[in-house]
Design a protein around this motif. Structure first.
Motif, PDB file in Angstrom:
ATOM      1  N   ASN A   5     -50.651  31.344  -7.134  1.00 31.09           N
ATOM      2  CA  ASN A   5     -50.344  32.145  -5.941  1.00 31.09           C
ATOM      3  C   ASN A   5     -48.853  32.465  -5.892  1.00 31.09           C
ATOM      4  N   ALA A   6     -48.026  31.523  -6.313  1.00 31.27           N
ATOM      5  CA  ALA A   6     -46.579  31.746  -6.292  1.00 31.27           C
ATOM      6  C   ALA A   6     -46.198  32.927  -7.183  1.00 31.27           C
ATOM      7  N   ALA A   7     -46.766  32.984  -8.379  1.00 30.25           N
ATOM      8  CA  ALA A   7     -46.475  34.100  -9.285  1.00 30.25           C
ATOM      9  C   ALA A   7     -47.009  35.414  -8.714  1.00 30.25           C
ATOM     10  N   GLU A   8     -48.180  35.360  -8.122  1.00 23.74           N
ATOM     11  CA  GLU A   8     -48.765  36.564  -7.503  1.00 23.74           C
ATOM     12  C   GLU A   8     -47.857  37.071  -6.377  1.00 23.74           C
ATOM     13  N   TYR A   9     -47.385  36.171  -5.518  1.00 26.64           N
ATOM     14  CA  TYR A   9     -46.489  36.566  -4.428  1.00 26.64           C
ATOM     15  C   TYR A   9     -45.169  37.105  -4.983  1.00 26.64           C
ATOM     16  N   ALA A  10     -44.675  36.504  -6.055  1.00 27.03           N
ATOM     17  CA  ALA A  10     -43.436  36.975  -6.674  1.00 27.03           C
ATOM     18  C   ALA A  10     -43.603  38.406  -7.180  1.00 27.03           C
ATOM     19  N   ILE A  11     -44.721  38.670  -7.824  1.00 23.80           N
ATOM     20  CA  ILE A  11     -44.990  40.019  -8.336  1.00 23.80           C
ATOM     21  C   ILE A  11     -45.091  41.013  -7.181  1.00 23.80           C
ATOM     22  N   ARG A  12     -45.826  40.636  -6.136  1.00 22.97           N
ATOM     23  CA  ARG A  12     -45.954  41.523  -4.970  1.00 22.97           C
ATOM     24  C   ARG A  12     -44.596  41.809  -4.340  1.00 22.97           C
ATOM     25  N   ALA A  13     -43.780  40.774  -4.198  1.00 19.34           N
ATOM     26  CA  ALA A  13     -42.460  40.941  -3.578  1.00 19.34           C
ATOM     27  C   ALA A  13     -41.594  41.871  -4.424  1.00 19.34           C
ATOM     28  N   ILE A  14     -41.597  41.672  -5.714  1.00 19.65           N
ATOM     29  CA  ILE A  14     -40.766  42.512  -6.581  1.00 19.65           C
ATOM     30  C   ILE A  14     -41.268  43.952  -6.580  1.00 19.65           C
ATOM     31  N   LEU A  15     -42.577  44.141  -6.585  1.00 15.59           N
ATOM     32  CA  LEU A  15     -43.107  45.517  -6.513  1.00 15.59           C
ATOM     33  C   LEU A  15     -42.680  46.194  -5.215  1.00 15.59           C
ATOM     34  N   LYS A  16     -42.728  45.461  -4.122  1.00 15.13           N
ATOM     35  CA  LYS A  16     -42.289  46.010  -2.833  1.00 15.13           C
ATOM     36  C   LYS A  16     -40.802  46.364  -2.888  1.00 15.13           C
ATOM     37  N   MET A  17     -40.001  45.461  -3.434  1.00 16.68           N
ATOM     38  CA  MET A  17     -38.561  45.677  -3.522  1.00 16.68           C
ATOM     39  C   MET A  17     -38.224  46.819  -4.480  1.00 16.68           C
ATOM     40  N   ALA A  36     -47.812  36.925   2.469  1.00 16.60           N
ATOM     41  CA  ALA A  36     -47.488  35.625   1.886  1.00 16.60           C
ATOM     42  C   ALA A  36     -46.913  34.714   2.965  1.00 16.60           C
ATOM     43  N   PRO A  37     -47.139  33.418   2.856  1.00 15.13           N
ATOM     44  CA  PRO A  37     -46.535  32.485   3.818  1.00 15.13           C
ATOM     45  C   PRO A  37     -45.003  32.544   3.726  1.00 15.13           C
ATOM     46  N   ILE A  44     -39.930  30.997  -3.331  1.00 14.88           N
ATOM     47  CA  ILE A  44     -40.199  31.832  -4.505  1.00 14.88           C
ATOM     48  C   ILE A  44     -39.024  32.774  -4.764  1.00 14.88           C
ATOM     49  N   LEU A  45     -38.518  33.396  -3.698  1.00 16.44           N
ATOM     50  CA  LEU A  45     -37.385  34.316  -3.836  1.00 16.44           C
ATOM     51  C   LEU A  45     -36.141  33.581  -4.335  1.00 16.44           C
ATOM     52  N   GLN A  46     -35.930  32.357  -3.856  1.00 14.05           N
ATOM     53  CA  GLN A  46     -34.796  31.560  -4.331  1.00 14.05           C
ATOM     54  C   GLN A  46     -34.944  31.250  -5.818  1.00 14.05           C
ATOM     55  N   LYS A  47     -36.155  30.949  -6.233  1.00 14.02           N
ATOM     56  CA  LYS A  47     -36.400  30.658  -7.652  1.00 14.02           C
ATOM     57  C   LYS A  47     -36.130  31.898  -8.512  1.00 14.02           C
ATOM     58  N   LEU A  48     -36.553  33.057  -8.033  1.00 19.41           N
ATOM     59  CA  LEU A  48     -36.292  34.302  -8.762  1.00 19.41           C
ATOM     60  C   LEU A  48     -34.789  34.592  -8.829  1.00 19.41           C
ATOM     61  N   ALA A  49     -34.066  34.206  -7.796  1.00 19.52           N
ATOM     62  CA  ALA A  49     -32.604  34.374  -7.811  1.00 19.52           C
ATOM     63  C   ALA A  49     -31.981  33.396  -8.814  1.00 19.52           C
ATOM     64  N   GLN A  50     -32.466  32.168  -8.851  1.00 24.25           N
ATOM     65  CA  GLN A  50     -31.958  31.188  -9.821  1.00 24.25           C
ATOM     66  C   GLN A  50     -32.200  31.658 -11.258  1.00 24.25           C
ATOM     67  N   LEU A  75     -43.960  41.894 -16.246  1.00 22.57           N
ATOM     68  CA  LEU A  75     -44.823  40.933 -15.561  1.00 22.57           C
ATOM     69  C   LEU A  75     -44.666  39.547 -16.187  1.00 22.57           C
ATOM     70  N   TYR A  76     -44.521  39.517 -17.496  1.00 21.51           N
ATOM     71  CA  TYR A  76     -44.334  38.243 -18.192  1.00 21.51           C
ATOM     72  C   TYR A  76     -43.079  37.530 -17.687  1.00 21.51           C
ATOM     73  N   ASP A  77     -41.990  38.269 -17.524  1.00 22.85           N
ATOM     74  CA  ASP A  77     -40.732  37.678 -17.048  1.00 22.85           C
ATOM     75  C   ASP A  77     -40.920  37.001 -15.691  1.00 22.85           C
ATOM     76  N   ILE A  78     -41.628  37.667 -14.809  1.00 25.57           N
ATOM     77  CA  ILE A  78     -41.821  37.149 -13.447  1.00 25.57           C
ATOM     78  C   ILE A  78     -42.714  35.919 -13.467  1.00 25.57           C
ATOM     79  N   ILE A  79     -43.832  36.009 -14.182  1.00 28.64           N
ATOM     80  CA  ILE A  79     -44.760  34.875 -14.247  1.00 28.64           C
ATOM     81  C   ILE A  79     -44.071  33.665 -14.868  1.00 28.64           C
ATOM     82  N   GLU A  80     -43.345  33.886 -15.953  1.00 30.99           N
ATOM     83  CA  GLU A  80     -42.653  32.781 -16.610  1.00 30.99           C
ATOM     84  C   GLU A  80     -41.565  32.184 -15.715  1.00 30.99           C
ATOM     85  N   ALA A  81     -40.875  33.015 -14.956  1.00 32.61           N
ATOM     86  CA  ALA A  81     -39.832  32.519 -14.050  1.00 32.61           C
ATOM     87  C   ALA A  81     -40.419  31.597 -12.985  1.00 32.61           C
ATOM     88  N   ILE A  82     -41.612  31.898 -12.536  1.00 30.17           N
ATOM     89  CA  ILE A  82     -42.238  31.108 -11.470  1.00 30.17           C
ATOM     90  C   ILE A  82     -43.079  29.961 -12.012  1.00 30.17           C
TER      91      ILE A  82
END
Length: 141
Positions: A5-17, A36-37, A44-50, A75-82
């Motif tokens: 779910n974390a990777a899914e939310y990360a992908i959704r957030a990045i697509l929105k951004m 997303a909660p 998740i956003l903090q992890k993507l920033a890290q 997509l691979y970059d995002i999934i691997e980051a999370i």
């Protein structure tokens, strides 16, 4: 392998951004749009920033902004980051020593399937997905 779910939310957030990549987004703005909660999304956003995918800034006008160019962010970059390394089976994760690898009849199948999955995820950039989305919207009556 299951995308969390974390990777899914990360992908959704990045697509929105990615729809307005110069805009700075708060977690509060994003959590409503991507369903997303809030606290979970903030982590998740903090992890993507890290991982240097997003830029994080504090203060009244603070928030998150995409740092990685959309035409190289996959997509691979995002999934691997999370989620960490993508692996269909633990025997395929770097550093794992599988004592059965030499005689396991399905090892080569897992390896081939993982390579195809990685190839697909590495081929799809956020720019590709945004362009495809805009084309669908344009052609929808």
């Amino acid at each position: 392998m299951r995308i969390t779910n974390a990777a899914e939310y990360a992908i959704r957030a990045i697509l929105k951004m990615a729809m307005e990549p110069e805009k700075v987004y708060t977690a509060t703005e994003l959590f409503i749009d991507i369903d997303a909660p809030h606290k979970f999304l903030s982590k998740i956003l903090q992890k993507l920033a890290q991982k240097k995918i997003l830029i994080s800034s504090r203060g009244i006008k603070g928030g998150f902004k995409i740092k990685t160019p959309l035409d190289t962010l996959t997509l691979y970059d995002i999934i691997e980051a999370i989620d960490g390394p993508v692996g269909l089976n633990k025997c395929l994760i770097d550093g794992y020593e599988c004592s059965r690898e030499k005689y396991c009849p399905v090892h080569i199948v897992w390896e081939e399937a993982q390579q195809e999955l990685k190839k697909i995820l590495m081929k799809k950039t956020i720019k590709n997905l945004i362009d495809e989305y805009k084309e669908i919207v344009k052609n929808t009556p």
